[in-house]
Design a protein around this motif. Structure first.
Motif, PDB file in Angstrom:
ATOM      1  N   GLY A 162     -32.740 -74.492 -84.714  1.00  0.00           N
ATOM      2  CA  GLY A 162     -31.874 -74.530 -83.139  1.00  0.00           C
ATOM      3  C   GLY A 162     -30.379 -74.169 -83.347  1.00  0.00           C
ATOM      4  O   GLY A 162     -29.685 -74.739 -84.340  1.00  0.00           O
ATOM      5  N   ALA A 163     -29.729 -73.779 -82.282  1.00  0.00           N
ATOM      6  CA  ALA A 163     -28.614 -73.984 -82.541  1.00  0.00           C
ATOM      7  C   ALA A 163     -27.877 -75.742 -82.807  1.00  0.00           C
ATOM      8  O   ALA A 163     -28.428 -76.859 -81.886  1.00  0.00           O
ATOM      9  CB  ALA A 163     -27.881 -73.582 -81.187  1.00  0.00           C
ATOM     10  N   LYS A 164     -27.075 -75.852 -83.751  1.00  0.00           N
ATOM     11  CA  LYS A 164     -25.869 -77.032 -83.325  1.00  0.00           C
ATOM     12  C   LYS A 164     -24.717 -76.941 -82.576  1.00  0.00           C
ATOM     13  O   LYS A 164     -24.689 -75.497 -82.745  1.00  0.00           O
ATOM     14  CB  LYS A 164     -25.785 -77.744 -84.844  1.00  0.00           C
ATOM     15  N   SER A 165     -23.844 -77.315 -81.818  1.00  0.00           N
ATOM     16  CA  SER A 165     -22.863 -77.618 -81.683  1.00  0.00           C
ATOM     17  C   SER A 165     -21.437 -77.603 -82.786  1.00  0.00           C
ATOM     18  O   SER A 165     -22.453 -77.843 -84.293  1.00  0.00           O
ATOM     19  CB  SER A 165     -21.731 -78.622 -80.820  1.00  0.00           C
ATOM     20  N   LEU A 166     -21.214 -76.474 -83.224  1.00  0.00           N
ATOM     21  CA  LEU A 166     -20.092 -76.335 -84.132  1.00  0.00           C
ATOM     22  C   LEU A 166     -18.298 -77.258 -83.920  1.00  0.00           C
ATOM     23  O   LEU A 166     -18.103 -77.369 -84.916  1.00  0.00           O
ATOM     24  CB  LEU A 166     -19.940 -75.196 -84.545  1.00  0.00           C
ATOM     25  N   CYS A 167     -18.278 -76.801 -82.847  1.00  0.00           N
ATOM     26  CA  CYS A 167     -17.186 -77.450 -82.978  1.00  0.00           C
ATOM     27  C   CYS A 167     -16.693 -76.940 -81.434  1.00  0.00           C
ATOM     28  O   CYS A 167     -17.471 -76.211 -80.408  1.00  0.00           O
ATOM     29  CB  CYS A 167     -15.732 -76.863 -83.448  1.00  0.00           C
ATOM     30  N   ILE A 168     -15.896 -77.409 -80.792  1.00  0.00           N
ATOM     31  CA  ILE A 168     -14.967 -77.593 -78.895  1.00  0.00           C
ATOM     32  C   ILE A 168     -13.873 -77.174 -79.268  1.00  0.00           C
ATOM     33  O   ILE A 168     -12.551 -77.770 -79.973  1.00  0.00           O
ATOM     34  CB  ILE A 168     -14.962 -79.139 -78.494  1.00  0.00           C
ATOM     35  N   PRO A 169     -13.741 -75.639 -79.458  1.00  0.00           N
ATOM     36  CA  PRO A 169     -12.966 -75.139 -80.019  1.00  0.00           C
ATOM     37  C   PRO A 169     -11.028 -74.761 -79.048  1.00  0.00           C
ATOM     38  O   PRO A 169     -11.284 -75.511 -77.927  1.00  0.00           O
ATOM     39  CB  PRO A 169     -13.113 -73.693 -79.200  1.00  0.00           C
ATOM     40  N   PHE A 170     -10.332 -74.947 -79.975  1.00  0.00           N
ATOM     41  CA  PHE A 170      -8.683 -75.091 -79.397  1.00  0.00           C
ATOM     42  C   PHE A 170      -8.628 -74.466 -78.762  1.00  0.00           C
ATOM     43  O   PHE A 170      -8.055 -74.612 -77.477  1.00  0.00           O
ATOM     44  CB  PHE A 170      -7.803 -75.712 -80.503  1.00  0.00           C
ATOM     45  N   LYS A 171      -9.258 -73.387 -79.055  1.00  0.00           N
ATOM     46  CA  LYS A 171      -8.950 -71.807 -77.464  1.00  0.00           C
ATOM     47  C   LYS A 171      -9.992 -71.544 -77.402  1.00  0.00           C
ATOM     48  O   LYS A 171     -10.877 -71.276 -77.380  1.00  0.00           O
ATOM     49  CB  LYS A 171      -8.687 -71.006 -79.021  1.00  0.00           C
ATOM     50  N   GLN A 172      -9.359 -72.791 -76.039  1.00  0.00           N
ATOM     51  CA  GLN A 172     -10.570 -72.889 -74.828  1.00  0.00           C
ATOM     52  C   GLN A 172     -11.014 -71.355 -73.378  1.00  0.00           C
ATOM     53  O   GLN A 172      -9.409 -71.170 -73.107  1.00  0.00           O
ATOM     54  CB  GLN A 172     -10.798 -73.530 -73.309  1.00  0.00           C
ATOM     55  N   PRO A 173     -12.456 -70.888 -73.696  1.00  0.00           N
ATOM     56  CA  PRO A 173     -11.568 -69.696 -72.709  1.00  0.00           C
ATOM     57  C   PRO A 173     -11.853 -69.648 -70.990  1.00  0.00           C
ATOM     58  O   PRO A 173     -11.427 -71.234 -71.240  1.00  0.00           O
ATOM     59  CB  PRO A 173     -13.340 -69.010 -72.246  1.00  0.00           C
ATOM     60  N   LYS A 174     -10.396 -69.106 -70.512  1.00  0.00           N
ATOM     61  CA  LYS A 174      -9.940 -69.482 -69.152  1.00  0.00           C
ATOM     62  C   LYS A 174      -8.291 -70.363 -69.628  1.00  0.00           C
ATOM     63  O   LYS A 174      -7.362 -70.634 -68.504  1.00  0.00           O
ATOM     64  CB  LYS A 174     -10.634 -70.769 -67.873  1.00  0.00           C
ATOM     65  N   LEU A 175      -8.227 -70.642 -70.320  1.00  0.00           N
ATOM     66  CA  LEU A 175      -6.933 -71.466 -70.904  1.00  0.00           C
ATOM     67  C   LEU A 175      -5.560 -70.367 -72.008  1.00  0.00           C
ATOM     68  O   LEU A 175      -6.600 -69.326 -72.691  1.00  0.00           O
ATOM     69  CB  LEU A 175      -7.091 -73.070 -71.948  1.00  0.00           C
ATOM     70  N   THR A 176      -4.954 -70.112 -71.043  1.00  0.00           N
ATOM     71  CA  THR A 176      -3.992 -69.379 -71.639  1.00  0.00           C
ATOM     72  C   THR A 176      -3.063 -69.529 -73.268  1.00  0.00           C
ATOM     73  O   THR A 176      -3.637 -68.838 -74.749  1.00  0.00           O
ATOM     74  CB  THR A 176      -2.252 -68.596 -71.180  1.00  0.00           C
ATOM     75  N   LYS A 177      -3.328 -70.648 -73.484  1.00  0.00           N
ATOM     76  CA  LYS A 177      -2.905 -71.023 -74.814  1.00  0.00           C
ATOM     77  C   LYS A 177      -3.500 -71.768 -75.196  1.00  0.00           C
ATOM     78  O   LYS A 177      -3.791 -73.024 -74.604  1.00  0.00           O
ATOM     79  CB  LYS A 177      -1.317 -71.452 -74.826  1.00  0.00           C
ATOM     80  N   PRO A 178      -4.013 -72.048 -76.507  1.00  0.00           N
ATOM     81  CA  PRO A 178      -4.894 -72.739 -77.153  1.00  0.00           C
ATOM     82  C   PRO A 178      -3.998 -74.417 -77.001  1.00  0.00           C
ATOM     83  O   PRO A 178      -3.232 -74.784 -76.631  1.00  0.00           O
ATOM     84  CB  PRO A 178      -4.928 -73.092 -78.395  1.00  0.00           C
ATOM     85  N   ILE A 179      -4.491 -75.719 -77.011  1.00  0.00           N
ATOM     86  CA  ILE A 179      -4.783 -76.947 -76.964  1.00  0.00           C
ATOM     87  C   ILE A 179      -3.906 -77.481 -77.927  1.00  0.00           C
ATOM     88  O   ILE A 179      -3.666 -76.704 -78.934  1.00  0.00           O
ATOM     89  CB  ILE A 179      -5.236 -77.997 -76.697  1.00  0.00           C
ATOM     90  N   GLU A 180      -2.722 -78.946 -77.375  1.00  0.00           N
ATOM     91  CA  GLU A 180      -1.612 -79.212 -78.358  1.00  0.00           C
ATOM     92  C   GLU A 180      -2.383 -80.567 -79.080  1.00  0.00           C
ATOM     93  O   GLU A 180      -2.224 -80.971 -79.740  1.00  0.00           O
ATOM     94  CB  GLU A 180      -0.561 -79.350 -78.104  1.00  0.00           C
ATOM     95  N   SER A 181      -2.800 -81.122 -77.855  1.00  0.00           N
ATOM     96  CA  SER A 181      -3.814 -82.724 -78.369  1.00  0.00           C
ATOM     97  C   SER A 181      -5.215 -82.327 -77.816  1.00  0.00           C
ATOM     98  O   SER A 181      -5.517 -81.964 -76.985  1.00  0.00           O
ATOM     99  CB  SER A 181      -3.166 -83.768 -77.885  1.00  0.00           C
TER     100      SER A 181
END
Ligand SMILES: O=C1CCCN[C@@H]1CCCn1cnc2cc(F)c(F)cc2c1=O
Ligand SMILES: [Mg+2]
Length: 515
Positions: free
Chosen positions: A461-480
């Motif tokens: 089945g599917a595993k979680s790979l990561c919580i991407p720094f580039k999140q939908p609905k956010l204009t810029k990637p997170i910094e922390s």
């Protein structure tokens, strides 16, 4: 037979095995899970090492080498860290015919080897930050199917271990190193990666959080962890009593630590992403040979002086390219035909082939052939250097662009559980709202496994790979990382992707079948 029998899209496993052996990268070995790294792959590892060493030395990281053996006492310093890893630890228990009084473990990673020394060395904050890195091998006696480069019982890596007076400094370095790893993939190996944070279930249990770069193999729709950079917080410094004076007056402070690693798995990922049915396709930035010069059109009727003239002309092409720092070789072997040589160097993935025959000599031209798309370009002899360096850059860029396009078209943003399973079975990755709870992740993995009615096997089945720094609905990637963990606190409308989960989503998480 020189060529490959297996086709990449038809029999990926056999294709991979044939490519790495016939190209001279790997030789098999009689200890299961262990492989011989031949020059064609080791030269690539050396280029990765050179790239990383240059960058980490600029960051003030110093090289070192610690013993490969660790006592049971040190290894088991903190039970929680070691319990689920214990089955894969290899032990030396005998010496000659005699049992050793105290067996020693072979390092699976070096936290427990290095940190007792850190405790000895670090007394005052004036000695911080301490930043060490070692290039070595580690042993993990895994039981899952071994695969050259990707999952081996011994592998080469670098492991960086740093200690800081403050959490802020440590957290900043975690992301600087992760960015370096992303560049190793994208700038050297032309492999696009997704940067993110591991979930609670997937992170390194000994640390505070794990950041990761994830790659994607479109042929079988699987994701693979490319490299990791962990923030360990004070977990290990409390375990190993690594504390200094001078931060809080009169008090001792446990140092804040990071550890980060990149392994020879990088080479396997590069092979799988770029290879084709003629063999390896090497990105110019890591190709041990970037240009191969092959004399053509030498026929029996050709006079000795003509042959000599042609060879001399080829030799001058090679010389001029070498002077311009192009990694170039000639293949003048008289006992092989040009056709045989074309196949041979295509199998080894050399980015550019120069075919040079009597007609090229007469017209004062050179024929360049690209390995990745077989495009041929005839250029003026005196434009050789410019044309070759320009073509090498074009090959590097187009390999990355093609792989980026493949990755992007295989990531589906879904908020519906049925769609999640449907897209997963179409060899895609899923970007979905997730609550972050480990038991919910277990359910997702179990409920998205697929029973293959044909042969009764189960596809994972599917595993979680990561919580991407580039999140939908956010204009810029997170910094922390703190910011990442809190992004949905405000507008918390989204439900967790798993149908039977009542939790609110905390963030979008990338899921997929993986290595
Ligand atoms: O992943 C890295 C980067 C480089 C330094 N180490 C960290 C964490 C390694 C996590 N890990 C990973 N695998 C392990 C396997 C073992 F057998 C074992 F005893 C311990 C471990 C283990 O701690
Ligand atoms: Mg493991």
């Amino acid at each position: 037979r020189l060529g490959l029998e297996a086709k990449k899209e038809e029999n990926f496993f056999d294709w991979y095995s044939q490519v790495i052996t016939k190209s001279g990268m790997i030789e098999y070995y009689d200890v299961s899970g262990c492989y011989i790294l031949r020059p064609w792959s080791f030269l690539i590892w050396e280029m990765i090492k050179e790239y990383i060493d240059k960058k980490i030395k600029a960051l003030g990281v110093e090289p070192c080498y610690f013993p490969m053996f660790v006592t049971r006492g040190a290894l088991e310093k903190e039970k929680a860290h070691i319990t689920d890893f214990a089955p894969e630890v290899a032990w030396v228990t005998k010496c000659g015919e005699d049992d050793m009084a105290e067996p020693v473990a072979i390092r699976p990673t070096s936290e427990t080897v290095m940190y007792p020394a850190y405790a000895k060395w670090l007394r005052s904050d004036t000695e911080l930050p301490l930043k060490l890195n070692q290039w070595n091998n580690v042993v993990r006696w895994e039981f899952k199917d071994p695969k050259p480069f990707l999952r081996t019982r011994e592998f080469l890596w670098q492991e960086g271990h740093t200690a800081f007076a403050t959490k802020t400094e440590a957290e900043e370095e975690v992301l600087i190193i992760l960015d370096m790893y992303a560049r190793v993939y994208e700038e050297l190996l032309a492999v696009p990666v997704i940067k993110g944070c591991k979930t609670e279930k997937e992170k390194f249990a000994g640390g505070d959080y794990t950041t990761t770069v994830e790659a994607f193999i479109s042929t079988n729709g699987r994701a693979i962890q490319g490299a990791t950079s962990h923030h360990l917080g004070q977990n290990f410094s409390k375990m190993f009593n690594v504390q200094v004076e001078g931060i809080a007056d009169g008090e001792k402070t446990f140092v804040y630590q990071n550890s980060w690693g990149l392994t020879t798995r990088t080479i396997g990922v590069m092979i799988m992403v770029h290879g084709d049915d003629r063999g390896l396709v090497l990105p110019p930035n890591v190709a041990p040979i970037q240009v191969i010069v092959i004399p053509c059109g030498i026929v029996a009727s050709m006079s000795e002086s003509k042959k000599k003239e042609l060879r001399n002309e080829c030799a001058s092409l090679v010389k001029q390219l070498k002077i311009n720092n192009v990694r170039v070789r000639d293949d003048f072997r008289p006992n092989r035909t040009p056709g045989w040589k074309f196949n041979h160097w295509e199998l080894k993935g050399v980015p550019i082939r120069i075919e040079f025959g009597p007609r090229d000599m007469e017209r004062n031209e050179v024929t360049l052939v690209r390995r990745d798309n077989f495009e041929r370009e005839v250029v003026k002899r005196d434009e050789l250097i410019l044309s070759v360096t320009c073509m090498l850059k074009k090959v590097q860029d187009s390999l990355l662009q093609r792989a980026k396009h493949k990755l992007d078209e295989h990531i589906k943003q879904v908020e519906n559980w049925d769609e999640f399973k449907l897209e997963l079975d179409k060899k895609n990755l899923l970007l979905s709202p997730f609550c972050g709870e480990p038991e919910c992740e277990d359910n997702i993995k179990q409920q998205s496994a697929r029973l293959n009615t044909m042969d009764g096997t189960v596809t994972m089945g599917a595993k979680s790979l990561c919580i991407p720094f580039k999140q939908p609905k956010l204009t810029k990637p997170i910094e922390s990382i703190d910011e990442l963990k809190r992004i949905f606190e405000s507008n918390n409308e989204l439900k967790c992707i798993y149908r039977d989960c009542e939790n609110k989503a905390k963030f979008y998480t990338l899921f997929g079948r993986s290595y």
